[in-house]
Design an enzyme around this catalytic site. Structure first.
Site, PDB file in Angstrom:
ATOM      1  N   GLU A 156      15.927  29.983  -7.444  1.00  0.00           N
ATOM      2  CA  GLU A 156      16.521  30.618  -6.279  1.00  0.00           C
ATOM      3  C   GLU A 156      17.853  31.218  -6.719  1.00  0.00           C
ATOM      4  O   GLU A 156      18.564  30.639  -7.538  1.00  0.00           O
ATOM      5  CB  GLU A 156      16.742  29.594  -5.166  1.00  0.00           C
ATOM      6  CG  GLU A 156      15.428  29.121  -4.602  1.00  0.00           C
ATOM      7  CD  GLU A 156      15.593  28.189  -3.412  1.00  0.00           C
ATOM      8  OE1 GLU A 156      16.659  28.184  -2.782  1.00  0.00           O
ATOM      9  OE2 GLU A 156      14.637  27.465  -3.130  1.00  0.00           O
ATOM     10  N   GLY A 194      28.203  17.220 -12.469  1.00  0.00           N
ATOM     11  CA  GLY A 194      28.585  17.503 -11.088  1.00  0.00           C
ATOM     12  C   GLY A 194      28.083  16.438 -10.141  1.00  0.00           C
ATOM     13  O   GLY A 194      27.854  15.286 -10.547  1.00  0.00           O
ATOM     14  N   LYS A 201       4.511  22.635 -15.622  1.00  0.00           N
ATOM     15  CA  LYS A 201       5.460  22.842 -14.522  1.00  0.00           C
ATOM     16  C   LYS A 201       6.259  21.574 -14.227  1.00  0.00           C
ATOM     17  O   LYS A 201       7.497  21.586 -14.193  1.00  0.00           O
ATOM     18  CB  LYS A 201       4.692  23.301 -13.283  1.00  0.00           C
ATOM     19  CG  LYS A 201       5.505  23.366 -12.026  1.00  0.00           C
ATOM     20  CD  LYS A 201       6.531  24.468 -12.086  1.00  0.00           C
ATOM     21  CE  LYS A 201       7.524  24.333 -10.941  1.00  0.00           C
ATOM     22  NZ  LYS A 201       8.368  25.473 -10.777  1.00  0.00           N
ATOM     23  N   CYS A 252      13.230  21.881  -5.139  1.00  0.00           N
ATOM     24  CA  CYS A 252      12.309  21.671  -6.265  1.00  0.00           C
ATOM     25  C   CYS A 252      12.540  20.367  -7.015  1.00  0.00           C
ATOM     26  O   CYS A 252      11.658  19.510  -7.047  1.00  0.00           O
ATOM     27  CB  CYS A 252      12.407  22.847  -7.231  1.00  0.00           C
ATOM     28  SG  CYS A 252      12.029  24.407  -6.443  1.00  0.00           S
ATOM     29  N   GLU A 279       5.002  28.866 -11.496  1.00  0.00           N
ATOM     30  CA  GLU A 279       6.144  29.792 -11.474  1.00  0.00           C
ATOM     31  C   GLU A 279       7.386  29.057 -11.962  1.00  0.00           C
ATOM     32  O   GLU A 279       7.503  27.850 -11.795  1.00  0.00           O
ATOM     33  CB  GLU A 279       6.336  30.374 -10.065  1.00  0.00           C
ATOM     34  CG  GLU A 279       6.517  29.358  -8.949  1.00  0.00           C
ATOM     35  CD  GLU A 279       7.889  28.758  -8.854  1.00  0.00           C
ATOM     36  OE1 GLU A 279       8.825  29.387  -9.383  1.00  0.00           O
ATOM     37  OE2 GLU A 279       8.033  27.667  -8.289  1.00  0.00           O
ATOM     38  N   LYS A 334      11.995  16.806  -5.300  1.00  0.00           N
ATOM     39  CA  LYS A 334      10.586  16.668  -4.926  1.00  0.00           C
ATOM     40  C   LYS A 334       9.687  16.570  -6.159  1.00  0.00           C
ATOM     41  O   LYS A 334       8.801  15.713  -6.234  1.00  0.00           O
ATOM     42  CB  LYS A 334      10.206  17.903  -4.080  1.00  0.00           C
ATOM     43  CG  LYS A 334       8.756  18.057  -3.796  1.00  0.00           C
ATOM     44  CD  LYS A 334       8.448  19.411  -3.204  1.00  0.00           C
ATOM     45  CE  LYS A 334       8.038  20.357  -4.276  1.00  0.00           C
ATOM     46  NZ  LYS A 334       7.087  21.376  -4.029  1.00  0.00           N
ATOM     47  N   LYS A 350      23.132  25.183  -4.280  1.00  0.00           N
ATOM     48  CA  LYS A 350      23.738  25.794  -5.478  1.00  0.00           C
ATOM     49  C   LYS A 350      24.235  27.176  -5.054  1.00  0.00           C
ATOM     50  O   LYS A 350      23.905  27.635  -3.953  1.00  0.00           O
ATOM     51  CB  LYS A 350      22.733  25.874  -6.619  1.00  0.00           C
ATOM     52  CG  LYS A 350      21.585  26.831  -6.374  1.00  0.00           C
ATOM     53  CD  LYS A 350      20.767  26.985  -7.637  1.00  0.00           C
ATOM     54  CE  LYS A 350      19.843  28.170  -7.511  1.00  0.00           C
ATOM     55  NZ  LYS A 350      19.042  28.395  -8.695  1.00  0.00           N
ATOM     56  N   VAL A 378       8.379  31.612  -3.052  1.00  0.00           N
ATOM     57  CA  VAL A 378       7.605  31.942  -4.249  1.00  0.00           C
ATOM     58  C   VAL A 378       6.633  33.083  -3.951  1.00  0.00           C
ATOM     59  O   VAL A 378       6.562  34.069  -4.693  1.00  0.00           O
ATOM     60  CB  VAL A 378       6.837  30.692  -4.743  1.00  0.00           C
ATOM     61  CG1 VAL A 378       5.888  31.050  -5.869  1.00  0.00           C
ATOM     62  CG2 VAL A 378       7.821  29.632  -5.200  1.00  0.00           C
ATOM     63  N   LYS A 382       7.070  36.011  11.012  1.00  0.00           N
ATOM     64  CA  LYS A 382       7.518  36.310   9.638  1.00  0.00           C
ATOM     65  C   LYS A 382       6.883  37.611   9.151  1.00  0.00           C
ATOM     66  O   LYS A 382       7.547  38.470   8.578  1.00  0.00           O
ATOM     67  CB  LYS A 382       7.128  35.141   8.719  1.00  0.00           C
ATOM     68  CG  LYS A 382       7.781  35.225   7.355  1.00  0.00           C
ATOM     69  CD  LYS A 382       7.179  34.267   6.359  1.00  0.00           C
ATOM     70  CE  LYS A 382       7.853  32.935   6.333  1.00  0.00           C
ATOM     71  NZ  LYS A 382       7.251  32.008   5.345  1.00  0.00           N
TER      72      LYS A 382
HETATM   73  C1  UGA Z   1      14.429  25.097 -10.445  1.00  0.00           C
HETATM   74  C2  UGA Z   1      14.110  25.516 -11.886  1.00  0.00           C
HETATM   75  O1  UGA Z   1      15.317  25.869 -12.571  1.00  0.00           O
HETATM   76  C3  UGA Z   1      13.148  26.692 -11.916  1.00  0.00           C
HETATM   77  O2  UGA Z   1      12.796  27.012 -13.259  1.00  0.00           O
HETATM   78  C4  UGA Z   1      11.871  26.315 -11.133  1.00  0.00           C
HETATM   79  O3  UGA Z   1      10.953  27.392 -11.087  1.00  0.00           O
HETATM   80  C5  UGA Z   1      12.278  25.957  -9.707  1.00  0.00           C
HETATM   81  O4  UGA Z   1      13.191  24.827  -9.752  1.00  0.00           O
HETATM   82  C6  UGA Z   1      11.029  25.579  -8.948  1.00  0.00           C
HETATM   83  O5  UGA Z   1      10.404  24.582  -9.303  1.00  0.00           O
HETATM   84  O6  UGA Z   1      10.612  26.333  -8.077  1.00  0.00           O
HETATM   85  P1  UGA Z   1      16.103  25.952  -8.539  1.00  0.00           P
HETATM   86  O7  UGA Z   1      15.721  24.724  -7.782  1.00  0.00           O
HETATM   87  O8  UGA Z   1      16.117  27.255  -7.830  1.00  0.00           O
HETATM   88  O9  UGA Z   1      15.134  26.158  -9.825  1.00  0.00           O
HETATM   89  O10 UGA Z   1      17.578  25.731  -9.083  1.00  0.00           O
HETATM   90  P2  UGA Z   1      18.300  25.314 -10.439  1.00  0.00           P
HETATM   91  O11 UGA Z   1      19.166  26.441 -10.860  1.00  0.00           O
HETATM   92  O12 UGA Z   1      17.365  24.790 -11.443  1.00  0.00           O
HETATM   93  O13 UGA Z   1      19.245  24.125  -9.929  1.00  0.00           O
HETATM   94  C7  UGA Z   1      18.707  22.927  -9.399  1.00  0.00           C
HETATM   95  C8  UGA Z   1      19.808  21.927  -9.088  1.00  0.00           C
HETATM   96  O14 UGA Z   1      20.392  21.443 -10.295  1.00  0.00           O
HETATM   97  C9  UGA Z   1      20.964  22.511  -8.266  1.00  0.00           C
HETATM   98  O15 UGA Z   1      21.340  21.588  -7.291  1.00  0.00           O
HETATM   99  C10 UGA Z   1      22.082  22.691  -9.284  1.00  0.00           C
HETATM  100  O16 UGA Z   1      23.362  22.591  -8.706  1.00  0.00           O
HETATM  101  C11 UGA Z   1      21.804  21.526 -10.221  1.00  0.00           C
HETATM  102  N1  UGA Z   1      22.334  21.729 -11.591  1.00  0.00           N
HETATM  103  C12 UGA Z   1      21.828  22.704 -12.387  1.00  0.00           C
HETATM  104  C13 UGA Z   1      23.333  20.872 -12.079  1.00  0.00           C
HETATM  105  O17 UGA Z   1      23.801  19.957 -11.372  1.00  0.00           O
HETATM  106  N2  UGA Z   1      23.790  21.058 -13.363  1.00  0.00           N
HETATM  107  C14 UGA Z   1      23.291  22.025 -14.172  1.00  0.00           C
HETATM  108  O18 UGA Z   1      23.749  22.118 -15.333  1.00  0.00           O
HETATM  109  C15 UGA Z   1      22.303  22.870 -13.670  1.00  0.00           C
END
Ligand code: UGA
Length: 438
Positions: free
Chosen positions: A155, A253, A204, A260, A151, A263, A320, A11, A35
């Site tokens: 990712e 899935g 959030k 995120c 935020e 947690k 993902k 972030v 880093k």
């Molecule tokens: C998530 C949120 O989407 C962001 O908006 C947020 O800022 C971020 O957490 C955070 O708190 O920092 P992220 O963890 O990067 O982002 O990934 P996502 O794209 O949201 O996916 C999260 C998980 O859900 C993955 O394992 C993905 O495979 C799963 N997922 C997502 C599903 O199983 N089905 C879906 O339809 C969408």
């Protein structure tokens, strides 16, 4: 504007780089010297599409600088962002010790007015604690304001999410701080929602929990589809066409993972409990999420009987696609479960294999150079992460490579029926079993 970001993780680094790209002069502070050296050389320690060129360009133009020194950071920025990890504890609540430490460090360096912004994901009411801490450790009379500015970057698309956000949430209780925050975000074209600090913190957790709830909702439907002989992809399409519902985050899935959602959902449950308002709905969300992997493992056992000595290929290790992040990845949990039952696992991931090698379970897994190499001689193939390149693998070649042609598609990546026409037995999520043609 001169801005400081404390913490150069996912972030902090992406936020700092994008603020610099938008024209601000940004100093990123991190206590990890290695880093900081890497970053000063224009290299980034994570795989995030599009981030490295932004870092390099802004380091070269000196709009983005790095340091290990908090005092320098507090002197530099009119606005000081805190973006440090807030990891989970065993009971689900958040470990706020990094945040608390940084608050004390900032406090002792404060000489003149600063806006101190919390960007880390924290439970509601944390801002109040940060304010009390800074007041306690700062010189008497020194002025500061606290702001919560959560935020919403994902990712894999973090740069775009930051440069073109859906919304910007600013939670603050002082006009002086809010005016400075509006200036920080002036270069970005997005609606700005101004709230009090507690509401911003809640937004959030409530947003991430709602997205996780959507995923668990469709996953619960996927189980019913399997029992009833319906197709969850069609159901998702049908309900998603209603604008009030929307199609996104309705991909059934193996469940959600990453650093995120698991947690944040646990943390939201914990803080709701502490506030005396138990959030039982979210406990169900967690249960459904865990159940997806259990059900998937059951279906593999049902097809293969015992997994001991079975050669199983796994495509995808990251939590993902488009990231090398393996933290709380369901694919890793799946590999651990297969290894525990004695399966002979070979795996492939386009970006996450180096990070996976740092985990103990990797010692018991063969890592292949390509998807087809992983599938060579396999008795079953599992698609655990929906990397686009897996969808374009020639199924005839895959059929030739495998010992017994069986695909368990944990992310419904392949078109329904496509694998079956090549002679595979195919099982997706919420799509039932499509046996190979006789
Ligand atoms: C998530 C949120 O989407 C962001 O908006 C947020 O800022 C971020 O957490 C955070 O708190 O920092 P992220 O963890 O990067 O982002 O990934 P996502 O794209 O949201 O996916 C999260 C998980 O859900 C993955 O394992 C993905 O495979 C799963 N997922 C997502 C599903 O199983 N089905 C879906 O339809 C969408």
């Amino acid at each position: 504007m001169k801005l400081t970001i404390i913490g150069s993780g996912y972030v902090g680094l992406t936020t700092g780089a994008c603020f610099a790209e938008a024209g601000h002069h940004v100093l990123c502070v991190d206590n990890d010297e290695r880093k900081v050296k890497t970053l000063l050389a224009g290299k980034i320690p994570i795989y995030e599409p599009g981030l490295e060129p932004v870092v390099r360009k802004n380091v070269a133009s000196k709009r983005l600088q790095f340091s290990t020194n908090t005092e320098e950071g507090v002197a530099h920025g009119e606005v000081v962002f805190i973006a440090v990890p807030t990891p989970p504890q065993a009971d689900g609540s958040v470990d706020l010790s990094f945040l608390e430490k940084v608050a004390r460090e900032i406090a002792v360096c404060l000489d003149s007015y600063r806006v101190i912004v919390d960007k880390s994901t924290v439970p509601v009411k944390t801002g109040e604690r940060v304010a009390q801490t800074i007041r306690r450790y700062a010189k008497p009379g020194v002025e500061f304001d606290i702001v919560s500015n959560p935020e919403f970057l994902r990712e894999g698309s973090a740069v775009d999410d930051l440069m073109n956000p859906d919304r910007i949430v600013i939670g603050g209780n002082s006009d002086r701080a809010l005016a400075l925050m509006q200036k920080v975000y002036e270069p970005f074209v997005a609606p700005v929602l101004v709230t009090d600090i507690n509401s911003a913190e809640l937004i959030k957790h409530a947003a991430n929990s709602f997205l996780a709830l959507k995923i668990s909702y469709i996953n619960a439907i996927s189980e019913i589809c399997e029992a009833a002989g319906a197709d969850v992809e069609k159901v998702a399409e049908g309900i998603g066409m209603d604008k009030r519902i929307g199609r996104s985050f309705l991909n059934a899935g193996l469940g959600y993972g990453g650093s995120c959602f698991p947690k944040d959902i646990a943390a939201f449950i914990a803080i709701a409990e502490q506030l005396g308002s138990p959030f039982t709905l979210l406990k169900e969300v967690e249960k459904i999420n865990a159940r997806q992997l259990t059900r998937f493992m059951d279906s593999i056992r049902e097809a293969l009987w015992l997994l001991k000595e079975k050669k199983i290929a796994v495509w995808g290790i990251s939590f993902k696609p488009n990231t090398d992040d393996v933290r709380s990845s369901v694919a890793v949990n799946l590999i651990e479960a297969l290894v525990k039952e004695g399966a002979d696992v070979s795996a492939y991931d386009p970006k996450a294999m180096d990070k996976f090698r740092e985990l103990p379970v990797s010692k018991k897994v063969k890592l292949a150079d390509s998807p087809l190499a992983a599938a060579e001689g396999a008795e079953a193939l599992i698609i655990a992460t929906e990397w686009p390149e897996f969808a374009s693998i020639d199924l005839a070649d895959l059929h030739k490579a495998m010992r017994t042609p069986m695909i368990f598609d944990g992310r419904n990546l392949l078109e329904s029926g496509a694998a079956q026409t090549y002679g595979f037995t195919y099982r997706g999520i919420g799509r039932g079993v499509l046996p190979a043609p006789a």
